[in-house]
Design an enzyme around this catalytic site. Structure first.
Site, PDB file in Angstrom:
ATOM      1  N   SER A  93      37.439  33.005  41.681  1.00 44.88           N
ATOM      2  CA  SER A  93      36.279  33.813  41.307  1.00 44.88           C
ATOM      3  C   SER A  93      35.592  33.204  40.095  1.00 44.88           C
ATOM      4  O   SER A  93      36.242  32.593  39.239  1.00 44.88           O
ATOM      5  CB  SER A  93      36.783  35.222  40.963  1.00 44.88           C
ATOM      6  OG  SER A  93      35.788  35.947  40.300  1.00 44.88           O
TER       7      SER A  93
ATOM      8  N   TYR B 136      42.973  41.593  36.438  1.00 44.83           N
ATOM      9  CA  TYR B 136      42.540  40.961  37.691  1.00 44.83           C
ATOM     10  C   TYR B 136      42.070  39.535  37.410  1.00 44.83           C
ATOM     11  O   TYR B 136      42.475  38.584  38.087  1.00 44.83           O
ATOM     12  CB  TYR B 136      41.417  41.784  38.354  1.00 44.83           C
ATOM     13  CG  TYR B 136      40.716  41.012  39.457  1.00 44.83           C
ATOM     14  CD1 TYR B 136      41.334  40.803  40.685  1.00 44.83           C
ATOM     15  CD2 TYR B 136      39.446  40.456  39.249  1.00 44.83           C
ATOM     16  CE1 TYR B 136      40.701  40.066  41.693  1.00 44.83           C
ATOM     17  CE2 TYR B 136      38.811  39.724  40.242  1.00 44.83           C
ATOM     18  CZ  TYR B 136      39.442  39.532  41.457  1.00 44.83           C
ATOM     19  OH  TYR B 136      38.822  38.799  42.444  1.00 44.83           O
TER      20      TYR B 136
ATOM     21  N   LYS C 211      43.619  35.518  38.563  1.00 45.76           N
ATOM     22  CA  LYS C 211      42.925  34.360  39.168  1.00 45.76           C
ATOM     23  C   LYS C 211      43.156  33.112  38.326  1.00 45.76           C
ATOM     24  O   LYS C 211      43.421  32.027  38.855  1.00 45.76           O
ATOM     25  CB  LYS C 211      41.418  34.644  39.294  1.00 45.76           C
ATOM     26  CG  LYS C 211      41.061  35.670  40.342  1.00 45.76           C
ATOM     27  CD  LYS C 211      41.332  35.191  41.766  1.00 45.76           C
ATOM     28  CE  LYS C 211      41.215  36.311  42.781  1.00 45.76           C
ATOM     29  NZ  LYS C 211      41.762  36.023  44.096  1.00 45.76           N
TER      30      LYS C 211
HETATM   31  P1  NAD Z   1      39.517  42.838  50.486  1.00 48.69           P
HETATM   32  O1  NAD Z   1      40.301  43.834  49.727  1.00 48.69           O
HETATM   33  O2  NAD Z   1      38.462  43.319  51.406  1.00 48.69           O
HETATM   34  O3  NAD Z   1      40.492  41.871  51.313  1.00 48.69           O
HETATM   35  C1  NAD Z   1      41.778  41.528  50.855  1.00 48.69           C
HETATM   36  C2  NAD Z   1      42.739  41.746  52.021  1.00 48.69           C
HETATM   37  O4  NAD Z   1      44.046  41.349  51.585  1.00 48.69           O
HETATM   38  C3  NAD Z   1      42.826  43.202  52.445  1.00 48.69           C
HETATM   39  O5  NAD Z   1      42.660  43.278  53.851  1.00 48.69           O
HETATM   40  C4  NAD Z   1      44.226  43.650  52.013  1.00 48.69           C
HETATM   41  O6  NAD Z   1      44.768  44.598  52.893  1.00 48.69           O
HETATM   42  C5  NAD Z   1      44.972  42.333  52.029  1.00 48.69           C
HETATM   43  N1  NAD Z   1      46.117  42.245  51.108  1.00 48.69           N
HETATM   44  C6  NAD Z   1      46.154  42.553  49.793  1.00 48.69           C
HETATM   45  N2  NAD Z   1      47.374  42.322  49.299  1.00 48.69           N
HETATM   46  C7  NAD Z   1      48.139  41.865  50.321  1.00 48.69           C
HETATM   47  C8  NAD Z   1      49.492  41.459  50.443  1.00 48.69           C
HETATM   48  N3  NAD Z   1      50.327  41.505  49.406  1.00 48.69           N
HETATM   49  N4  NAD Z   1      49.930  41.022  51.647  1.00 48.69           N
HETATM   50  C9  NAD Z   1      49.103  40.972  52.723  1.00 48.69           C
HETATM   51  N5  NAD Z   1      47.820  41.377  52.670  1.00 48.69           N
HETATM   52  C10 NAD Z   1      47.344  41.806  51.477  1.00 48.69           C
HETATM   53  O7  NAD Z   1      38.883  41.822  49.402  1.00 48.69           O
HETATM   54  P2  NAD Z   1      37.819  40.669  49.607  1.00 48.69           P
HETATM   55  O8  NAD Z   1      36.578  41.074  48.885  1.00 48.69           O
HETATM   56  O9  NAD Z   1      37.739  40.239  50.995  1.00 48.69           O
HETATM   57  O10 NAD Z   1      38.484  39.543  48.714  1.00 48.69           O
HETATM   58  C11 NAD Z   1      39.235  38.472  49.289  1.00 48.69           C
HETATM   59  C12 NAD Z   1      39.654  37.531  48.171  1.00 48.69           C
HETATM   60  O11 NAD Z   1      38.499  37.046  47.496  1.00 48.69           O
HETATM   61  C13 NAD Z   1      40.541  38.146  47.108  1.00 48.69           C
HETATM   62  O12 NAD Z   1      41.491  37.189  46.699  1.00 48.69           O
HETATM   63  C14 NAD Z   1      39.571  38.436  45.978  1.00 48.69           C
HETATM   64  O13 NAD Z   1      40.226  38.467  44.734  1.00 48.69           O
HETATM   65  C15 NAD Z   1      38.651  37.238  46.100  1.00 48.69           C
HETATM   66  N6  NAD Z   1      37.333  37.467  45.498  1.00 48.69           N
HETATM   67  C16 NAD Z   1      36.565  38.518  45.945  1.00 48.69           C
HETATM   68  C17 NAD Z   1      35.319  38.758  45.348  1.00 48.69           C
HETATM   69  C18 NAD Z   1      34.447  39.911  45.816  1.00 48.69           C
HETATM   70  O14 NAD Z   1      33.486  40.254  45.122  1.00 48.69           O
HETATM   71  N7  NAD Z   1      34.705  40.524  46.953  1.00 48.69           N
HETATM   72  C19 NAD Z   1      34.851  37.906  44.330  1.00 48.69           C
HETATM   73  C20 NAD Z   1      35.651  36.839  43.937  1.00 48.69           C
HETATM   74  C21 NAD Z   1      36.889  36.633  44.518  1.00 48.69           C
HETATM   75  C1  UD1 Z   2      32.704  42.233  38.966  1.00 48.11           C
HETATM   76  C2  UD1 Z   2      33.924  42.016  38.112  1.00 48.11           C
HETATM   77  C3  UD1 Z   2      34.520  40.632  38.418  1.00 48.11           C
HETATM   78  C4  UD1 Z   2      34.835  40.520  39.912  1.00 48.11           C
HETATM   79  C5  UD1 Z   2      33.554  40.809  40.712  1.00 48.11           C
HETATM   80  C6  UD1 Z   2      33.801  40.830  42.194  1.00 48.11           C
HETATM   81  C7  UD1 Z   2      33.659  43.288  36.040  1.00 48.11           C
HETATM   82  C8  UD1 Z   2      33.398  43.216  34.566  1.00 48.11           C
HETATM   83  N1  UD1 Z   2      33.579  42.131  36.698  1.00 48.11           N
HETATM   84  O1  UD1 Z   2      31.741  41.232  38.683  1.00 48.11           O
HETATM   85  O2  UD1 Z   2      35.713  40.461  37.680  1.00 48.11           O
HETATM   86  O3  UD1 Z   2      35.272  39.209  40.223  1.00 48.11           O
HETATM   87  O4  UD1 Z   2      33.035  42.115  40.339  1.00 48.11           O
HETATM   88  O5  UD1 Z   2      34.615  41.892  42.568  1.00 48.11           O
HETATM   89  O6  UD1 Z   2      33.950  44.352  36.587  1.00 48.11           O
HETATM   90  N2  UD1 Z   2      26.013  47.085  37.850  1.00 48.11           N
HETATM   91  C9  UD1 Z   2      25.253  48.216  37.576  1.00 48.11           C
HETATM   92  N3  UD1 Z   2      25.633  49.399  38.125  1.00 48.11           N
HETATM   93  C10 UD1 Z   2      26.723  49.522  38.934  1.00 48.11           C
HETATM   94  C11 UD1 Z   2      27.496  48.368  39.209  1.00 48.11           C
HETATM   95  C12 UD1 Z   2      27.119  47.172  38.641  1.00 48.11           C
HETATM   96  O7  UD1 Z   2      24.251  48.142  36.851  1.00 48.11           O
HETATM   97  O8  UD1 Z   2      27.029  50.648  39.396  1.00 48.11           O
HETATM   98  C13 UD1 Z   2      25.572  45.769  37.314  1.00 48.11           C
HETATM   99  C14 UD1 Z   2      26.596  45.072  36.427  1.00 48.11           C
HETATM  100  O9  UD1 Z   2      26.416  45.448  35.089  1.00 48.11           O
HETATM  101  C15 UD1 Z   2      26.243  43.602  36.696  1.00 48.11           C
HETATM  102  C16 UD1 Z   2      25.747  43.580  38.141  1.00 48.11           C
HETATM  103  O10 UD1 Z   2      25.364  44.929  38.420  1.00 48.11           O
HETATM  104  O11 UD1 Z   2      25.162  43.195  35.866  1.00 48.11           O
HETATM  105  C17 UD1 Z   2      26.805  43.145  39.153  1.00 48.11           C
HETATM  106  O12 UD1 Z   2      27.982  43.919  38.969  1.00 48.11           O
HETATM  107  P1  UD1 Z   2      29.236  43.831  39.973  1.00 48.11           P
HETATM  108  O13 UD1 Z   2      28.747  43.923  41.357  1.00 48.11           O
HETATM  109  O14 UD1 Z   2      30.239  44.822  39.509  1.00 48.11           O
HETATM  110  O15 UD1 Z   2      29.768  42.345  39.777  1.00 48.11           O
HETATM  111  P2  UD1 Z   2      30.244  41.566  38.443  1.00 48.11           P
HETATM  112  O16 UD1 Z   2      30.150  42.434  37.248  1.00 48.11           O
HETATM  113  O17 UD1 Z   2      29.501  40.286  38.386  1.00 48.11           O
END
Ligand code: NAD
Ligand code: UD1
Length: 333
Positions: A123, A148, A152
């Site tokens: 991330s 969290y 990472k």
């Molecule tokens: P998600 O929660 O939709 O998907 C994660 C999946 O992993 C889920 O289906 C959950 O059931 C499964 N899981 C969790 N722990 C497990 C375990 N111990 N064993 C087996 N399955 C398990 O999340 P996502 O948004 O698809 O995220 C996927 C990856 O991307 C994660 O590693 C997350 O940290 C990373 N990531 C997500 C975002 C985002 O904004 N969505 C941003 C940066 C990084």
């Molecule tokens: C957040 C997490 C980051 C994580 C990422 C994906 C924090 C501080 N960071 O990132 O660790 O990897 O999500 O899951 O939580 N915002 C609003 N109103 C809302 C929600 C968000 O104004 O109800 C704003 C936030 O201030 C930001 C932008 O929208 O400026 C995006 O927010 P968000 O979607 O939560 O993502 P990140 O903060 O970038």
């Protein structure tokens, strides 16, 4: 390739399973369904015409992982993790156990089965508060503001150390910026439990009438309209990035770090406006205090992914909002 996809029922994993099938690979999903629903597997089948192999198991279960990895697996894409920032502050042990412990267990199972190709979900949070924008992969890893984020940073270090000890490992580390949107079919998408923390799912619920209004966290940032700027990336573009990383580095040992974003930032107010246009609904909002731990702006330099992987994004903010709305307002759930 036969690819083990941990967390493949989740938001990004399910879109990547679709992209794997479309690219001619054979995904094998392992997921404990802690944050997802098994019905997604069937919907992947409806989109692609192929229902992927699915195993309900936990990546911390080394015995099951070793058995799965030993069944002809060529590579692994590791998504399985918990990702709720607030929950990680309240219950850090759960996050270190699931995310760091789960990664270590999975890696040891893969290695004992002779599988040394892994694509890892990281991330942009690892950069901390950026000193300079856009963010490049060579910039130092920062200080996380929550457990969290630390998981990472720790997992990236585990992977670098693993490669030092066994140079056969090929490990693309993909640092996602802000994944949003849904599959253009509206069949799969993000389905957060309870009140969403992230902006787009929150905005979507306001558009759908499930929540009253958006709280905009701060309008006094040094950005063009004062609200936070992020690099939103369509989940389908993100999914395709995994296939490129897998294909390009399949026989290329090393740790290969890539930013996956669009290279463009959008403000909170821009996103709200784009979602209003996509949904045809009015989205009321209120400016409130900044959210602790937020940075003013974050967007990626995506040159490395473009030149090494031949990857760039196809979808813009209007598509991200339109596809999210199709999913949120549609019937599949
Ligand atoms: P998600 O929660 O939709 O998907 C994660 C999946 O992993 C889920 O289906 C959950 O059931 C499964 N899981 C969790 N722990 C497990 C375990 N111990 N064993 C087996 N399955 C398990 O999340 P996502 O948004 O698809 O995220 C996927 C990856 O991307 C994660 O590693 C997350 O940290 C990373 N990531 C997500 C975002 C985002 O904004 N969505 C941003 C940066 C990084
Ligand atoms: C957040 C997490 C980051 C994580 C990422 C994906 C924090 C501080 N960071 O990132 O660790 O990897 O999500 O899951 O939580 N915002 C609003 N109103 C809302 C929600 C968000 O104004 O109800 C704003 C936030 O201030 C930001 C932008 O929208 O400026 C995006 O927010 P968000 O979607 O939560 O993502 P990140 O903060 O970038």
């Amino acid at each position: 390739m036969r690819v083990l996809v941990s967390g493949g029922v989740g938001f990004i994993g399910s879109h990547t399973v679709v992209a794997l099938i479309e690219a001619g690979h054979e995904p094998v999903i392992v997921d404990n369904l802690s944050n997802s629903d098994e019905s997604v597997v069937g919907r992947i089948g409806e989109i692609t015409g192929h229902v992927p192999e699915f195993h309900k198991a936990d990546v911390r279960d080394v015995e099951s992982m070793t058995e799965l990895a030993g069944a002809g697996i060529d590579a692994c894409i590791h998504f399985a993790a918990l990702k709720a920032v607030g929950e990680s502050v309240a219950d850090p042990m759960k996050y270190y156990d699931n995310n760091v412990g789960g990664t270590i267990a999975l890696l040891s199972a893969l290695e004992s089965a002779g599988v040394t190709r892994l694509v890892f979900s990281s991330s942009a949070t690892v950069y901390g508060d950026p000193e300079k924008l856009p963010l490049t992969e060579s910039m130092p890893i920062g200080v996380a503001t929550n457990p969290y984020g630390w998981t990472k940073i720790m997992m990236e270090q585990v992977l670098r150390d693993l490669h030092v000890a066994n140079e056969e490992w090929s490990i693309p580390i993909l640092r996602y910026f802000n994944p949003v949107g849904a599959h253009p079919s509206g069949m799969i998408g993000e389905d957060p439990q309870g009140i969403p923390n992230n902006l787009m799912p929150y905005v979507a619920k306001v558009a759908a009438g499930e929540l009253d209004h958006v709280r905009v966290f701060g309008a006094d940032y040094p950005t063009p309209d004062g609200t936070g700027v992020r690099d939103y990336i369509h989940v389908v573009d993100l999914a395709v990035g995994h296939i490129r990383a897998l294909d390009v580095h399949s026989d290329d040992p090393g740790v290969h770090v890539y930013n996956l974003g669009t290279g463009r930032g959008h403000s909170v107010l821009e996103l709200i406006k784009a979602y209003e246009e996509a949904s045809g609904r009015k989205i009321p909002y209120e400016i409130v205090e900044r959210r602790p731990g937020d940075v003013a702006a974050s967007f990626a330099d995506v040159q490395k992914a473009y030149s090494d992987l031949g990857w760039s994004t196809e979808f813009g903010l209007a598509d991200m909002c339109a596809h999210s709305w199709k999913w949120v307002s549609g019937a599949p759930r």
